[in-house]
Design an enzyme around this catalytic site. Structure first.
Site, PDB file in Angstrom:
ATOM      1  N   GLN A  11      -6.649 -42.613   3.069  1.00 54.78           N
ATOM      2  CA  GLN A  11      -5.392 -43.108   2.573  1.00 54.78           C
ATOM      3  C   GLN A  11      -5.864 -43.866   1.339  1.00 54.78           C
ATOM      4  OE1 GLN A  11      -2.154 -44.225   5.105  1.00 54.78           O
ATOM      5  NE2 GLN A  11      -3.178 -44.553   6.565  1.00 54.78           N
ATOM      6  N   ASP A  31     -21.970 -38.534   3.758  1.00 53.98           N
ATOM      7  CA  ASP A  31     -21.424 -38.636   5.030  1.00 53.98           C
ATOM      8  C   ASP A  31     -21.974 -39.769   5.662  1.00 53.98           C
ATOM      9  OD1 ASP A  31     -20.562 -38.155   7.499  1.00 53.98           O
ATOM     10  OD2 ASP A  31     -21.454 -36.291   7.909  1.00 53.98           O
ATOM     11  N   LEU A  32     -21.025 -40.742   6.120  1.00 54.04           N
ATOM     12  CA  LEU A  32     -21.378 -41.962   6.531  1.00 54.04           C
ATOM     13  C   LEU A  32     -22.073 -41.824   8.068  1.00 54.04           C
ATOM     14  CD1 LEU A  32     -19.747 -43.012   4.284  1.00 54.04           C
ATOM     15  CD2 LEU A  32     -19.427 -45.170   5.590  1.00 54.04           C
ATOM     16  N   TYR A  56     -14.706 -44.841  10.209  1.00 50.73           N
ATOM     17  CA  TYR A  56     -14.356 -44.220  11.483  1.00 50.73           C
ATOM     18  C   TYR A  56     -13.249 -45.014  11.864  1.00 50.73           C
ATOM     19  CZ  TYR A  56     -14.727 -42.176  16.297  1.00 50.73           C
ATOM     20  OH  TYR A  56     -14.516 -41.566  17.489  1.00 50.73           O
ATOM     21  N   THR A  57     -11.927 -44.519  11.521  1.00 54.54           N
ATOM     22  CA  THR A  57     -10.710 -45.117  11.835  1.00 54.54           C
ATOM     23  C   THR A  57      -9.880 -44.861  13.248  1.00 54.54           C
ATOM     24  OG1 THR A  57      -9.408 -43.831  10.365  1.00 54.54           O
ATOM     25  CG2 THR A  57     -10.528 -45.916   9.408  1.00 54.54           C
ATOM     26  N   THR A  96     -10.917 -54.905   8.836  1.00 50.61           N
ATOM     27  CA  THR A  96      -9.645 -54.916   9.380  1.00 50.61           C
ATOM     28  C   THR A  96      -9.325 -56.186  10.216  1.00 50.61           C
ATOM     29  OG1 THR A  96      -8.690 -53.563  11.344  1.00 50.61           O
ATOM     30  CG2 THR A  96     -11.322 -53.928  11.305  1.00 50.61           C
ATOM     31  N   TYR A 120     -13.744 -50.281  18.049  1.00 50.49           N
ATOM     32  CA  TYR A 120     -13.322 -49.987  16.569  1.00 50.49           C
ATOM     33  C   TYR A 120     -13.516 -51.462  15.935  1.00 50.49           C
ATOM     34  CZ  TYR A 120     -10.795 -49.803  12.011  1.00 50.49           C
ATOM     35  OH  TYR A 120     -10.449 -50.103  10.801  1.00 50.49           O
TER      36      TYR A 120
END
Length: 284
Positions: A11, A31-32, A56-57, A96, A120
């Protein structure tokens, strides 16, 4: 100013890709899940500032796949930050509200100690720690409740469900600041310019939309602006169990961000209108 962005389809990365100054890398380019490869990209890039908008969400999936989430959100981030520090390139990273446990009702400040509830949040906090330990120039921007016209998010889910049903039960005891991806991208670019000019202090910053609201409040506004007649039943989180626990209090104190960068909290209702207009234009 040349800004290298890790991420392209997410997003915020989608919004960052609209800026002339940015070069956004998709997973094929960086690529993480491959930390050493991402660090090598940083080591060989020609950027003035780096923004990591990849992560990674999948909050619930992380509960059963914390190893992958740690690789993407912590290990790769640390190695990228170390490579950036070695070259003295400012490294800006999105984090976050999930680093906090959601207790109380006061807005979380950047001085409050993180205590994540789930995998997370744990992996994102480890990423923050890796950036600080790298010893370079950095800015960590914690944000919350991201929405846009792209990808999967609450706004698009509500529009889909609101078109299918005339009544929904929505959680009302989780409180936070909905934040449009385009507002986050704008804030990141302001920060990038400050770091590029040597005026960005190392630190953690908070950024979220105002006013604070519950998910039920957010849904009500989505339906009102979309002219959808949906009856909302407001329910507690315990009536909507998920694999990963959600923080009840995601209010964030964004004053340090305003004082440091002149970035104010955007009104998410105004930003929602922009996103809905974009979605309607895409339909046309």
């Amino acid at each position: 100013m040349r800004v290298l962005v890790f991420g392209k389809s997410g997003q915020v990365a989608t919004e960052l890709d609209k800026y002339d100054e940015t070069t956004c890398l998709d997973r094929a380019a960086a690529d993480l899940a491959s930390p050493a490869a991402c660090a090598e990209v940083v080591a060989n890039c020609e950027a003035d500032v780096i923004i990591n908008a990849a992560a990674y969400t999948a909050v619930d999936d992380a509960e059963s796949d914390e190893i992958t989430a740690t690789m993407v959100n912590a290990t790769s981030v640390r190695m990228m930050a170390e490579a950036a520090a070695h070259r003295d390139i400012p490294f800006i990273h999105i984090s976050t509200d999930y680093v906090f446990d959601g207790s109380g009702t006061d807005p979380w400040t950047t001085e409050d100690f993180p205590a994540p509830l789930g995998a997370y949040g744990r992996t994102k906090y480890k990423g923050e720690q890796g950036i600080v330990d790298a010893g370079g120039r950095y800015g960590i921007l914690r944000t919350s409740w991201v929405f846009s016209a792209h990808g999967n998010n609450f706004v698009k889910t509500m529009l889909r469900l609101g078109g299918e049903r005339d009544a929904l039960s929505i959680v009302d005891d989780q409180i936070g600041g909905p934040t449009a991806a385009h507002d986050i991208a704008s804030a990141l670019m302001v920060m990038a310019q400050a770091y590029y000019e040597g005026m960005g202090p190392n630190g953690v910053y908070h950024f979220s939309g105002e006013p604070d609201a519950s998910w039920a409040d957010f849904a009500t506004e989505i339906f009102d602006q979309s002219d959808l007649n949906v009856n909302i039943t407001r329910i507690p989180s315990e009536k909507f169990p998920t694999p990963a626990p959600r923080p009840l209090n995601s209010r964030m104190d964004c004053e340090t961000t305003r004082q440091t960068f002149g970035i104010y909290r955007p009104n998410w209702r105004d930003s929602l209108k922009i996103v809905l207009d974009e979605l309607n234009a895409d339909k046309g």
